[in-house]
Scaffold this motif. Structure first.
Motif, PDB file in Angstrom:
ATOM      1  N   TRP A 182      46.359  49.414  54.025  1.00 23.09           N
ATOM      2  CA  TRP A 182      45.548  48.392  53.356  1.00 23.09           C
ATOM      3  C   TRP A 182      44.968  47.439  54.388  1.00 23.09           C
ATOM      4  O   TRP A 182      45.715  46.783  55.124  1.00 23.09           O
ATOM      5  CB  TRP A 182      46.447  47.677  52.367  1.00 23.09           C
ATOM      6  CG  TRP A 182      45.796  46.745  51.390  1.00 23.09           C
ATOM      7  CD1 TRP A 182      44.466  46.568  51.174  1.00 23.09           C
ATOM      8  CD2 TRP A 182      46.487  45.867  50.497  1.00 23.09           C
ATOM      9  NE1 TRP A 182      44.276  45.630  50.201  1.00 23.09           N
ATOM     10  CE2 TRP A 182      45.497  45.182  49.759  1.00 23.09           C
ATOM     11  CE3 TRP A 182      47.825  45.599  50.240  1.00 23.09           C
ATOM     12  CZ2 TRP A 182      45.821  44.231  48.785  1.00 23.09           C
ATOM     13  CZ3 TRP A 182      48.143  44.666  49.281  1.00 23.09           C
ATOM     14  CH2 TRP A 182      47.160  43.992  48.565  1.00 23.09           C
ATOM     15  N   ASN A 183      43.645  47.341  54.457  1.00 29.15           N
ATOM     16  CA  ASN A 183      43.014  46.515  55.494  1.00 29.15           C
ATOM     17  C   ASN A 183      41.707  45.931  54.986  1.00 29.15           C
ATOM     18  O   ASN A 183      41.083  46.449  54.051  1.00 29.15           O
ATOM     19  CB  ASN A 183      42.783  47.336  56.761  1.00 29.15           C
ATOM     20  CG  ASN A 183      41.772  48.450  56.545  1.00 29.15           C
ATOM     21  OD1 ASN A 183      40.561  48.232  56.682  1.00 29.15           O
ATOM     22  ND2 ASN A 183      42.253  49.649  56.199  1.00 29.15           N
ATOM     23  N   ASP A 228      38.187  48.151  55.018  1.00 26.93           N
ATOM     24  CA  ASP A 228      37.941  49.160  53.988  1.00 26.93           C
ATOM     25  C   ASP A 228      38.176  48.663  52.573  1.00 26.93           C
ATOM     26  O   ASP A 228      37.711  49.279  51.609  1.00 26.93           O
ATOM     27  CB  ASP A 228      38.853  50.372  54.225  1.00 26.93           C
ATOM     28  CG  ASP A 228      38.568  51.069  55.530  1.00 26.93           C
ATOM     29  OD1 ASP A 228      37.381  51.208  55.869  1.00 26.93           O
ATOM     30  OD2 ASP A 228      39.528  51.463  56.223  1.00 26.93           O
ATOM     31  N   HIS A 229      38.912  47.563  52.411  1.00 26.70           N
ATOM     32  CA  HIS A 229      39.370  47.179  51.080  1.00 26.70           C
ATOM     33  C   HIS A 229      39.078  45.718  50.736  1.00 26.70           C
ATOM     34  O   HIS A 229      39.753  45.137  49.883  1.00 26.70           O
ATOM     35  CB  HIS A 229      40.871  47.468  50.960  1.00 26.70           C
ATOM     36  CG  HIS A 229      41.248  48.831  51.442  1.00 26.70           C
ATOM     37  ND1 HIS A 229      42.125  49.045  52.484  1.00 26.70           N
ATOM     38  CD2 HIS A 229      40.830  50.067  51.053  1.00 26.70           C
ATOM     39  CE1 HIS A 229      42.251  50.339  52.716  1.00 26.70           C
ATOM     40  NE2 HIS A 229      41.472  50.986  51.863  1.00 26.70           N
ATOM     41  N   GLY A 230      38.078  45.125  51.405  1.00 31.16           N
ATOM     42  CA  GLY A 230      37.695  43.758  51.096  1.00 31.16           C
ATOM     43  C   GLY A 230      38.621  42.745  51.752  1.00 31.16           C
ATOM     44  O   GLY A 230      39.672  43.081  52.280  1.00 31.16           O
ATOM     45  N   PHE A 282      59.468  47.738  49.185  1.00 31.70           N
ATOM     46  CA  PHE A 282      58.648  47.776  50.394  1.00 31.70           C
ATOM     47  C   PHE A 282      59.178  46.789  51.424  1.00 31.70           C
ATOM     48  O   PHE A 282      59.695  45.719  51.091  1.00 31.70           O
ATOM     49  CB  PHE A 282      57.195  47.414  50.069  1.00 31.70           C
ATOM     50  CG  PHE A 282      56.385  48.550  49.517  1.00 31.70           C
ATOM     51  CD1 PHE A 282      55.542  49.282  50.339  1.00 31.70           C
ATOM     52  CD2 PHE A 282      56.461  48.879  48.176  1.00 31.70           C
ATOM     53  CE1 PHE A 282      54.794  50.330  49.827  1.00 31.70           C
ATOM     54  CE2 PHE A 282      55.718  49.924  47.654  1.00 31.70           C
ATOM     55  CZ  PHE A 282      54.880  50.651  48.484  1.00 31.70           C
ATOM     56  N   SER A 283      59.030  47.170  52.663  1.00 35.57           N
ATOM     57  CA  SER A 283      59.373  46.269  53.768  1.00 35.57           C
ATOM     58  C   SER A 283      58.418  46.553  54.928  1.00 35.57           C
ATOM     59  O   SER A 283      58.185  47.712  55.269  1.00 35.57           O
ATOM     60  CB  SER A 283      60.823  46.488  54.215  1.00 35.57           C
ATOM     61  OG  SER A 283      61.155  45.603  55.268  1.00 35.57           O
ATOM     62  N   PRO A 284      57.804  45.462  55.492  1.00 33.74           N
ATOM     63  CA  PRO A 284      57.965  44.058  55.131  1.00 33.74           C
ATOM     64  C   PRO A 284      57.141  43.692  53.899  1.00 33.74           C
ATOM     65  O   PRO A 284      56.403  44.522  53.357  1.00 33.74           O
ATOM     66  CB  PRO A 284      57.445  43.331  56.369  1.00 33.74           C
ATOM     67  CG  PRO A 284      56.383  44.255  56.896  1.00 33.74           C
ATOM     68  CD  PRO A 284      56.912  45.642  56.651  1.00 33.74           C
ATOM     69  N   PHE A 285      57.251  42.416  53.460  1.00 31.97           N
ATOM     70  CA  PHE A 285      56.466  41.878  52.353  1.00 31.97           C
ATOM     71  C   PHE A 285      55.087  41.559  52.910  1.00 31.97           C
ATOM     72  O   PHE A 285      54.819  40.449  53.366  1.00 31.97           O
ATOM     73  CB  PHE A 285      57.155  40.618  51.811  1.00 31.97           C
ATOM     74  CG  PHE A 285      56.515  40.045  50.569  1.00 31.97           C
ATOM     75  CD1 PHE A 285      56.900  40.464  49.318  1.00 31.97           C
ATOM     76  CD2 PHE A 285      55.536  39.064  50.668  1.00 31.97           C
ATOM     77  CE1 PHE A 285      56.332  39.920  48.168  1.00 31.97           C
ATOM     78  CE2 PHE A 285      54.949  38.511  49.536  1.00 31.97           C
ATOM     79  CZ  PHE A 285      55.349  38.940  48.282  1.00 31.97           C
ATOM     80  N   ALA A 286      54.198  42.563  52.907  1.00 28.71           N
ATOM     81  CA  ALA A 286      52.900  42.424  53.567  1.00 28.71           C
ATOM     82  C   ALA A 286      51.984  43.552  53.110  1.00 28.71           C
ATOM     83  O   ALA A 286      52.406  44.485  52.422  1.00 28.71           O
ATOM     84  CB  ALA A 286      53.071  42.472  55.085  1.00 28.71           C
ATOM     85  N   ALA A 287      50.710  43.455  53.510  1.00 33.11           N
ATOM     86  CA  ALA A 287      49.747  44.502  53.171  1.00 33.11           C
ATOM     87  C   ALA A 287      50.100  45.812  53.860  1.00 33.11           C
ATOM     88  O   ALA A 287      50.084  46.884  53.248  1.00 33.11           O
ATOM     89  CB  ALA A 287      48.333  44.060  53.548  1.00 33.11           C
ATOM     90  N   VAL A 344      49.129  47.020  43.545  1.00 32.96           N
ATOM     91  CA  VAL A 344      48.412  46.383  44.649  1.00 32.96           C
ATOM     92  C   VAL A 344      48.396  44.898  44.299  1.00 32.96           C
ATOM     93  O   VAL A 344      47.702  44.480  43.364  1.00 32.96           O
ATOM     94  CB  VAL A 344      46.982  46.927  44.779  1.00 32.96           C
ATOM     95  CG1 VAL A 344      46.237  46.233  45.906  1.00 32.96           C
ATOM     96  CG2 VAL A 344      47.000  48.439  44.990  1.00 32.96           C
ATOM     97  N   ALA A 345      49.165  44.105  45.010  1.00 37.00           N
ATOM     98  CA  ALA A 345      49.384  42.725  44.571  1.00 37.00           C
ATOM     99  C   ALA A 345      48.907  41.706  45.610  1.00 37.00           C
ATOM    100  O   ALA A 345      49.119  41.903  46.809  1.00 37.00           O
ATOM    101  CB  ALA A 345      50.875  42.510  44.289  1.00 37.00           C
ATOM    102  N   PRO A 346      48.274  40.626  45.103  1.00 29.50           N
ATOM    103  CA  PRO A 346      47.884  40.383  43.708  1.00 29.50           C
ATOM    104  C   PRO A 346      46.590  41.124  43.365  1.00 29.50           C
ATOM    105  O   PRO A 346      45.760  41.379  44.236  1.00 29.50           O
ATOM    106  CB  PRO A 346      47.678  38.865  43.677  1.00 29.50           C
ATOM    107  CG  PRO A 346      47.201  38.539  45.065  1.00 29.50           C
ATOM    108  CD  PRO A 346      47.944  39.475  45.981  1.00 29.50           C
TER     109      PRO A 346
END
Length: 306
Positions: free
Chosen positions: A36-37, A40-42, A108-113, A137-139
């Protein structure tokens, strides 16, 4: 009458034994790795993260979610809130009906994208060979990633040794919105689940990938097959030597890179006790070598090429 009842009981017992013996079990590891970046994903929100990776193994009598179908309350809650309570209830109902056999959940680890979640030591039965997973996909309004009814058996009924599949974002069709926010009106009416590929804020690039790795097949005793087949040396510089002292009927030997691409394959004479495998120009690094028995069992080992 007593003889007839006894005969029927014996027949039922024999059928039950045959059913048990016909089942195959395998142990798997499932890992979702995000990519997730903002390119590519806003523009990503400051609190970008993933809800728990949740799902089930099941048969084809049940579909928990699928593009083109309305989301259940459980999938709506996962996609909008990252809440798993109702989805867990739906899976438990399927288990009670004999259509699923286990609930899956990993944090998931870490708490990040950029993060990952791993489901380890998952025992899968050939009676419930389909995998369904989901994570929010949060938020977001109601966006999630996942797989629906992915078969861990190939068309020949053998356990798949290693698969890597790209993951893209789906819209649950339950809440409006095109930005990373959770304060949006409900979709009225609710629409079917659909892909958000090339829809704001996403382009056509994956948001992550799922790696499915077969650790072992459990219908062949490890001491008889898995432990008896040896690979040496490891790490290896040039030729990989495979020693099969008990003469197991080996169908094929495959080498995979760590993203799941098959980079080499050998079909030996089935009961050879020794055969060399040339690295054939493979780059140095970590690989997986999968040795497949004629009966579908697979012994998977890590292989280091110098």
């Amino acid at each position: 009458m007593k003889k007839t009842t006894l005969l029927l009981s014996i027949i039922l017992i024999l059928l039950a034994v045959q059913l048990v013996l016909s089942q195959s079990m395998a142990r798997y590891t499932f890992t979702f790795t995000s990519t997730w970046n903002s390119t590519d994903h806003g523009t990503l929100p400051g609190s970008a993260h993933w809800s728990d990776l949740v799902g089930a193994t099941h048969n084809n009598n049940i579909t928990f979610w699928e593009p083109g179908q309305l989301a259940t309350q459980g999938i709506e809650d996962v996609a909008e809130l990252g809440s798993n309570t109702n989805f867990n209830s739906e899976v438990n109902t399927a288990i009670g009906n004999g259509d699923a056999d286990q609930w899956l959940q990993a944090t998931f680890s870490p708490f990040a994208a950029i993060s990952s979640a791993t489901l380890s030591n998952i025992i899968v039965s050939s009676d419930f060979p389909l995998l369904t997973l989901a994570s929010m996909v949060a938020p977001s309004p109601d966006w999630f990633v996942g797989v629906s009814g992915f078969s861990l058996l190939d068309t020949g009924g053998n356990w798949k040794p290693m698969v890597t599949t790209d993951m893209f974002v789906y819209d649950a069709g339950t809440e409006d919105g095109t930005t990373y926010s959770t304060s949006n009106p409900d979709s009225n009416p609710q629409v079917d689940i659909f892909s958000r590929v090339n829809m704001t804020p996403f382009n056509d690039q994956r948001i992550g990938y799922l790696t499915i790795m077969l650790d072992e097949v459990l219908n062949v005793p490890e001491s008889d097959f898995d432990r008896s087949v040896r690979i040496y040396p490891n790490p290896v510089t040039d030729v990989i030597h495979i020693y099969n002292p008990l003469g197991h009927d080996i169908a094929r030997i495959s080498i995979y890179d760590m993203i799941g691409n098959r980079v080499s394959e050998l079909t030996p004479l089935s009961n050879d006790t020794y055969f060399p495998v040339n690295r054939n120009g493979l780059n140095s690094g970590l690989y997986l070598i999968a040795i497949q028995h004629e009966n579908g069992s697979v012994s998977t080992r890590k292989l280091v090429l110098k």
